[in-house]
Scaffold this motif. Structure first.
Motif, PDB file in Angstrom:
ATOM      1  N   PHE A  41     -85.400 -84.783   5.397  1.00 54.43           N
ATOM      2  CA  PHE A  41     -85.887 -83.535   4.816  1.00 54.43           C
ATOM      3  C   PHE A  41     -85.402 -82.317   5.604  1.00 54.43           C
ATOM      4  CE2 PHE A  41     -89.027 -80.117   4.537  1.00 54.43           C
ATOM      5  CZ  PHE A  41     -89.036 -79.886   3.172  1.00 54.43           C
ATOM      6  N   TYR A  42     -85.589 -82.322   6.921  1.00 56.92           N
ATOM      7  CA  TYR A  42     -85.227 -81.169   7.743  1.00 56.92           C
ATOM      8  C   TYR A  42     -83.723 -81.075   8.006  1.00 56.92           C
ATOM      9  CZ  TYR A  42     -90.162 -80.324   8.457  1.00 56.92           C
ATOM     10  OH  TYR A  42     -91.490 -80.054   8.272  1.00 56.92           O
ATOM     11  N   ASP A  43     -83.047 -82.204   8.023  1.00 60.30           N
ATOM     12  CA  ASP A  43     -81.583 -82.281   8.110  1.00 60.30           C
ATOM     13  C   ASP A  43     -80.970 -81.409   9.217  1.00 60.30           C
ATOM     14  OD1 ASP A  43     -79.090 -83.229   7.489  1.00 60.30           O
ATOM     15  OD2 ASP A  43     -78.906 -82.133   5.594  1.00 60.30           O
ATOM     16  N   LEU A  44     -81.520 -81.536  10.431  1.00 64.21           N
ATOM     17  CA  LEU A  44     -80.976 -80.785  11.564  1.00 64.21           C
ATOM     18  C   LEU A  44     -79.521 -81.132  11.828  1.00 64.21           C
ATOM     19  CD1 LEU A  44     -83.729 -80.679  14.336  1.00 64.21           C
ATOM     20  CD2 LEU A  44     -83.226 -79.026  12.550  1.00 64.21           C
ATOM     21  N   ASP A  45     -79.137 -82.361  11.502  1.00 64.89           N
ATOM     22  CA  ASP A  45     -77.744 -82.773  11.699  1.00 64.89           C
ATOM     23  C   ASP A  45     -76.806 -81.830  10.938  1.00 64.89           C
ATOM     24  OD1 ASP A  45     -79.685 -85.163  11.499  1.00 64.89           O
ATOM     25  OD2 ASP A  45     -78.056 -85.965  12.712  1.00 64.89           O
ATOM     26  N   ARG A  46     -77.193 -81.430   9.740  1.00 65.64           N
ATOM     27  CA  ARG A  46     -76.370 -80.523   8.941  1.00 65.64           C
ATOM     28  C   ARG A  46     -76.511 -79.081   9.430  1.00 65.64           C
ATOM     29  NH1 ARG A  46     -77.436 -77.002   5.353  1.00 65.64           N
ATOM     30  NH2 ARG A  46     -79.558 -77.740   4.982  1.00 65.64           N
ATOM     31  N   ILE A  47     -77.735 -78.664   9.715  1.00 65.63           N
ATOM     32  CA  ILE A  47     -77.989 -77.285  10.136  1.00 65.63           C
ATOM     33  C   ILE A  47     -77.211 -76.953  11.415  1.00 65.63           C
ATOM     34  CG2 ILE A  47     -79.757 -75.721  11.031  1.00 65.63           C
ATOM     35  CD1 ILE A  47     -81.733 -77.148   9.092  1.00 65.63           C
ATOM     36  N   TRP A  48     -77.129 -77.906  12.344  1.00 65.24           N
ATOM     37  CA  TRP A  48     -76.471 -77.692  13.627  1.00 65.24           C
ATOM     38  C   TRP A  48     -75.087 -78.341  13.663  1.00 65.24           C
ATOM     39  CZ3 TRP A  48     -78.162 -74.131  16.840  1.00 65.24           C
ATOM     40  CH2 TRP A  48     -79.481 -73.691  16.688  1.00 65.24           C
ATOM     41  N   LYS A  49     -74.448 -78.475  12.519  1.00 68.28           N
ATOM     42  CA  LYS A  49     -73.150 -79.144  12.440  1.00 68.28           C
ATOM     43  C   LYS A  49     -72.053 -78.432  13.235  1.00 68.28           C
ATOM     44  CE  LYS A  49     -71.479 -77.092   8.123  1.00 68.28           C
ATOM     45  NZ  LYS A  49     -72.471 -76.140   7.740  1.00 68.28           N
ATOM     46  N   ASP A  50     -72.264 -77.166  13.587  1.00 61.74           N
ATOM     47  CA  ASP A  50     -71.280 -76.442  14.400  1.00 61.74           C
ATOM     48  C   ASP A  50     -71.333 -76.865  15.864  1.00 61.74           C
ATOM     49  OD1 ASP A  50     -70.388 -75.104  12.161  1.00 61.74           O
ATOM     50  OD2 ASP A  50     -71.607 -73.318  12.537  1.00 61.74           O
ATOM     51  N   GLY A  51     -72.366 -77.583  16.237  1.00 58.85           N
ATOM     52  CA  GLY A  51     -72.440 -78.127  17.587  1.00 58.85           C
ATOM     53  C   GLY A  51     -71.453 -79.277  17.727  1.00 58.85           C
ATOM     54  N   GLU A  52     -70.987 -79.490  18.927  1.00 61.51           N
ATOM     55  CA  GLU A  52     -70.032 -80.568  19.189  1.00 61.51           C
ATOM     56  C   GLU A  52     -70.788 -81.864  19.463  1.00 61.51           C
ATOM     57  OE1 GLU A  52     -66.800 -81.638  22.637  1.00 61.51           O
ATOM     58  OE2 GLU A  52     -67.076 -79.533  22.108  1.00 61.51           O
ATOM     59  N   GLU A  53     -70.485 -82.892  18.695  1.00 56.77           N
ATOM     60  CA  GLU A  53     -71.169 -84.171  18.877  1.00 56.77           C
ATOM     61  C   GLU A  53     -70.665 -84.856  20.149  1.00 56.77           C
ATOM     62  OE1 GLU A  53     -72.525 -88.013  16.247  1.00 56.77           O
ATOM     63  OE2 GLU A  53     -71.538 -86.323  15.258  1.00 56.77           O
ATOM     64  N   VAL A  54     -71.597 -85.344  20.940  1.00 59.16           N
ATOM     65  CA  VAL A  54     -71.302 -86.046  22.182  1.00 59.16           C
ATOM     66  C   VAL A  54     -71.473 -87.535  21.915  1.00 59.16           C
ATOM     67  CG1 VAL A  54     -72.024 -86.388  24.582  1.00 59.16           C
ATOM     68  CG2 VAL A  54     -72.130 -84.095  23.551  1.00 59.16           C
ATOM     69  N   ASP A  55     -70.529 -88.335  22.348  1.00 60.40           N
ATOM     70  CA  ASP A  55     -70.594 -89.781  22.128  1.00 60.40           C
ATOM     71  C   ASP A  55     -71.699 -90.379  23.004  1.00 60.40           C
ATOM     72  OD1 ASP A  55     -70.222 -92.469  21.694  1.00 60.40           O
ATOM     73  OD2 ASP A  55     -68.196 -92.531  22.524  1.00 60.40           O
ATOM     74  N   PRO A  56     -72.758 -90.915  22.401  1.00 66.08           N
ATOM     75  CA  PRO A  56     -73.850 -91.471  23.199  1.00 66.08           C
ATOM     76  C   PRO A  56     -73.475 -92.755  23.936  1.00 66.08           C
ATOM     77  CG  PRO A  56     -74.269 -91.796  20.856  1.00 66.08           C
ATOM     78  CD  PRO A  56     -73.015 -90.977  20.967  1.00 66.08           C
ATOM     79  N   ALA A  57     -72.361 -93.368  23.567  1.00 67.64           N
ATOM     80  CA  ALA A  57     -71.945 -94.619  24.225  1.00 67.64           C
ATOM     81  C   ALA A  57     -71.756 -94.418  25.728  1.00 67.64           C
ATOM     82  CB  ALA A  57     -70.670 -95.142  23.592  1.00 67.64           C
ATOM     83  N   GLN A  58     -71.419 -93.210  26.149  1.00 67.52           N
ATOM     84  CA  GLN A  58     -71.217 -92.967  27.581  1.00 67.52           C
ATOM     85  C   GLN A  58     -72.505 -93.084  28.385  1.00 67.52           C
ATOM     86  OE1 GLN A  58     -70.320 -88.776  28.659  1.00 67.52           O
ATOM     87  NE2 GLN A  58     -70.719 -88.325  26.506  1.00 67.52           N
ATOM     88  N   PHE A  59     -73.653 -93.044  27.704  1.00 70.15           N
ATOM     89  CA  PHE A  59     -74.943 -93.135  28.391  1.00 70.15           C
ATOM     90  C   PHE A  59     -75.559 -94.523  28.289  1.00 70.15           C
ATOM     91  CE2 PHE A  59     -74.685 -88.739  26.682  1.00 70.15           C
ATOM     92  CZ  PHE A  59     -74.405 -88.115  27.886  1.00 70.15           C
ATOM     93  N   ALA A  60     -75.002 -95.366  27.454  1.00 66.59           N
ATOM     94  CA  ALA A  60     -75.568 -96.696  27.248  1.00 66.59           C
ATOM     95  C   ALA A  60     -75.371 -97.542  28.503  1.00 66.59           C
ATOM     96  CB  ALA A  60     -74.899 -97.371  26.054  1.00 66.59           C
ATOM     97  N   PRO A  61     -76.379 -98.301  28.868  1.00 64.80           N
ATOM     98  CA  PRO A  61     -76.235 -99.184  30.026  1.00 64.80           C
ATOM     99  C   PRO A  61     -75.132-100.207  29.769  1.00 64.80           C
ATOM    100  CG  PRO A  61     -78.494 -99.245  29.152  1.00 64.80           C
ATOM    101  CD  PRO A  61     -77.673 -98.393  28.233  1.00 64.80           C
ATOM    102  N   ALA A  62     -74.466-100.607  30.813  1.00 65.91           N
ATOM    103  CA  ALA A  62     -73.398-101.601  30.679  1.00 65.91           C
ATOM    104  C   ALA A  62     -73.992-102.914  30.186  1.00 65.91           C
ATOM    105  CB  ALA A  62     -72.699-101.810  32.013  1.00 65.91           C
ATOM    106  N   LYS A  63     -73.303-103.543  29.274  1.00 68.17           N
ATOM    107  CA  LYS A  63     -73.748-104.833  28.733  1.00 68.17           C
ATOM    108  C   LYS A  63     -73.312-105.944  29.683  1.00 68.17           C
ATOM    109  CE  LYS A  63     -74.665-103.438  24.330  1.00 68.17           C
ATOM    110  NZ  LYS A  63     -75.977-103.015  24.096  1.00 68.17           N
ATOM    111  N   GLU A  64     -74.213-106.901  29.879  1.00 71.79           N
ATOM    112  CA  GLU A  64     -73.863-108.041  30.723  1.00 71.79           C
ATOM    113  C   GLU A  64     -73.139-109.077  29.879  1.00 71.79           C
ATOM    114  OE1 GLU A  64     -77.231-109.535  32.820  1.00 71.79           O
ATOM    115  OE2 GLU A  64     -77.873-107.549  33.420  1.00 71.79           O
ATOM    116  N   ASP A  65     -72.164-109.758  30.474  1.00 71.05           N
ATOM    117  CA  ASP A  65     -71.403-110.765  29.741  1.00 71.05           C
ATOM    118  C   ASP A  65     -72.204-112.032  29.531  1.00 71.05           C
ATOM    119  OD1 ASP A  65     -69.183-109.159  29.527  1.00 71.05           O
ATOM    120  OD2 ASP A  65     -68.376-109.834  31.451  1.00 71.05           O
TER     121      ASP A  65
END
Length: 124
Positions: free
Chosen positions: A100-124
């Motif tokens: 409903f609020y769709d902040l993703d669209r409202i703030w689309k001029d912001g640069e998206e940061v890849d969240p993968a850089q913050f994810a903990p390392a996966k154990e094998d």
């Protein structure tokens, strides 16, 4: 607070949300779009209990790391909670309110940061 410090907050917030199985976590660098913050972190929970758990976990992890919330708006029954940590603002929605609020669209001029850089390392 400098940009590098803001990014540390984003990492703590991302991990706290991820621990509570938040869906569709989006990190937006809004520094060039508005002076109100460096980053928005937007996440969804599937129900009121999950939204509350996500909010509580973010607050707990941030407090343990020495960061106090400046302001809290909304509440889990309202479908949208805003946690203001100064240069980083967290928006936690239930799925219906996020659409409903769709902040993703409202703030689309912001640069998206890849969240993968913050994810903990996966154990094998």
């Amino acid at each position: 607070m400098n940009k590098s410090e803001s990014l540390k907050l984003v990492e703590i917030i991302f991990r706290a949300l991820d621990e509570k199985k938040a869906s569709d976590i989006k990190i937006l660098d809004i520094e060039k779009v508005t002076p109100i913050a460096d980053y928005f972190v937007i996440a969804s929970g599937s129900n009121e209990n999950q939204v509350q758990a996500m909010m509580d976990n973010v607050d707990e992890k941030m407090s343990r790391s020495g960061y106090e919330m400046n302001h809290l708006e909304g509440f889990h029954r309202g479908g949208w909670v805003l946690l203001d940590y100064g240069n980083v603002v967290v928006h936690i929605f239930d799925e219906e309110s996020r659409a409903f609020y769709d902040l993703d669209r409202i703030w689309k001029d912001g640069e998206e940061v890849d969240p993968a850089q913050f994810a903990p390392a996966k154990e094998d």
